[in-house]
Design a protein around this motif. Sequence first.
Motif, PDB file in Angstrom:
ATOM      1  N   HIS A 234      -4.051   6.012   8.162  1.00  0.00           N
ATOM      2  CA  HIS A 234      -2.712   5.952   7.559  1.00  0.00           C
ATOM      3  C   HIS A 234      -2.102   7.336   7.319  1.00  0.00           C
ATOM      4  CE1 HIS A 234      -2.922   1.621   6.989  1.00  0.00           C
ATOM      5  NE2 HIS A 234      -4.171   1.796   6.588  1.00  0.00           N
TER       6      HIS A 234
ATOM      7  N   ILE B 214      -9.844   5.464   6.247  1.00  0.00           N
ATOM      8  CA  ILE B 214      -8.532   4.943   5.825  1.00  0.00           C
ATOM      9  C   ILE B 214      -7.498   6.065   5.844  1.00  0.00           C
ATOM     10  CG2 ILE B 214      -7.225   3.892   3.931  1.00  0.00           C
ATOM     11  CD1 ILE B 214      -9.852   2.511   3.054  1.00  0.00           C
TER      12      ILE B 214
ATOM     13  N   LYS C 159      -7.974   6.443  -3.959  1.00  0.00           N
ATOM     14  CA  LYS C 159      -9.242   6.023  -3.350  1.00  0.00           C
ATOM     15  C   LYS C 159      -9.113   5.988  -1.826  1.00  0.00           C
ATOM     16  CE  LYS C 159     -10.841   3.480  -7.382  1.00  0.00           C
ATOM     17  NZ  LYS C 159     -11.139   2.164  -7.972  1.00  0.00           N
ATOM     18  N   ASN C 160      -7.998   5.449  -1.332  1.00  0.00           N
ATOM     19  CA  ASN C 160      -7.766   5.409   0.118  1.00  0.00           C
ATOM     20  C   ASN C 160      -7.690   6.817   0.700  1.00  0.00           C
ATOM     21  OD1 ASN C 160      -7.649   2.613   0.009  1.00  0.00           O
ATOM     22  ND2 ASN C 160      -5.416   2.513   0.115  1.00  0.00           N
ATOM     23  N   SER C 161      -7.028   7.726  -0.028  1.00  0.00           N
ATOM     24  CA  SER C 161      -6.829   9.085   0.481  1.00  0.00           C
ATOM     25  C   SER C 161      -8.145   9.845   0.576  1.00  0.00           C
ATOM     26  CB  SER C 161      -5.843   9.863  -0.406  1.00  0.00           C
ATOM     27  OG  SER C 161      -6.460  10.370  -1.575  1.00  0.00           O
TER      28      SER C 161
ATOM     29  N   ASP D 108     -11.035   8.297   1.380  1.00  0.00           N
ATOM     30  CA  ASP D 108     -11.869   7.602   2.353  1.00  0.00           C
ATOM     31  C   ASP D 108     -11.470   8.112   3.740  1.00  0.00           C
ATOM     32  OD1 ASP D 108     -12.394   5.602   4.469  1.00  0.00           O
ATOM     33  OD2 ASP D 108     -13.127   4.345   2.820  1.00  0.00           O
TER      34      ASP D 108
ATOM     35  N   THR E 269       1.742   4.987   0.860  1.00  0.00           N
ATOM     36  CA  THR E 269       1.390   5.958   1.901  1.00  0.00           C
ATOM     37  C   THR E 269       2.116   7.266   1.585  1.00  0.00           C
ATOM     38  OG1 THR E 269       3.234   5.434   3.367  1.00  0.00           O
ATOM     39  CG2 THR E 269       1.218   4.090   3.613  1.00  0.00           C
TER      40      THR E 269
ATOM     41  N   MET F 165       0.835  -1.194   0.000  1.00  0.00           N
ATOM     42  CA  MET F 165       0.000   0.000   0.000  1.00  0.00           C
ATOM     43  C   MET F 165       0.878   1.255   0.000  1.00  0.00           C
ATOM     44  SD  MET F 165      -2.771   1.077   2.884  1.00  0.00           S
ATOM     45  CE  MET F 165      -2.988   2.794   3.237  1.00  0.00           C
TER      46      MET F 165
ATOM     47  N   GLN G  25      -5.326   3.020  -6.167  1.00  0.00           N
ATOM     48  CA  GLN G  25      -5.816   2.637  -4.845  1.00  0.00           C
ATOM     49  C   GLN G  25      -5.428   3.664  -3.795  1.00  0.00           C
ATOM     50  OE1 GLN G  25      -7.980  -0.034  -4.286  1.00  0.00           O
ATOM     51  NE2 GLN G  25      -8.237   1.166  -2.417  1.00  0.00           N
TER      52      GLN G  25
END
Length: 188
Positions: free
Chosen positions: A53, A49, A42-44, A46, A3, A1, A39
Amino acid sequence: MITMEDVIREGHPTLRLTAEEVETPLSEEVIQLAEDLLQFLKNSQDPEIAEQHALRAGVGIAAPQVNVSKRLLAVHVPSTDEESDEPEYSAILINPKIVSHSVQQTCLPDGEGCLSVDREVPGIVPRHKRITVEYIDLNGKKHKERLRGYPAIVVQHEIDHLNGVMFYDRIDPENPLALPDGIDVLGS
């Protein structure tokens, strides 16, 4: 993942290089990187999430921003709301080229930001209001797509990264907040 620790910051030499074309057929490594970049976006976006992180929200990221000097970028622009005529725009663009653009310019009312820039940089960043971009997708298929408004701005920002250009290079140093003649401010 991916970061924020993977995202290089302004001053890093990779951000000023002209990235290399991605060879086809695409390697597993390139496909994985592209999927990881999308991804990350998308994570950033949400809240849960992102908080877990410590991710800064982003709508676009280019491979050079994770220290890979390849012509590859990911964009994930969420739809603003149900009534909006701007649908979600989510794509991976490999070897993207702007093949035509409008004369009309646009800009974001509050300027632009960047995952690789940890400071506020006030200023108007002129962009083309409409662009036509050619690229290949993860399956190696060629696309020619017309973009306008916010997705067009995001793709232009990310293509700049592939050419070693930072968004603040486009701000008028003499008068950073001056609107160029005839520019359309997005959302106004």
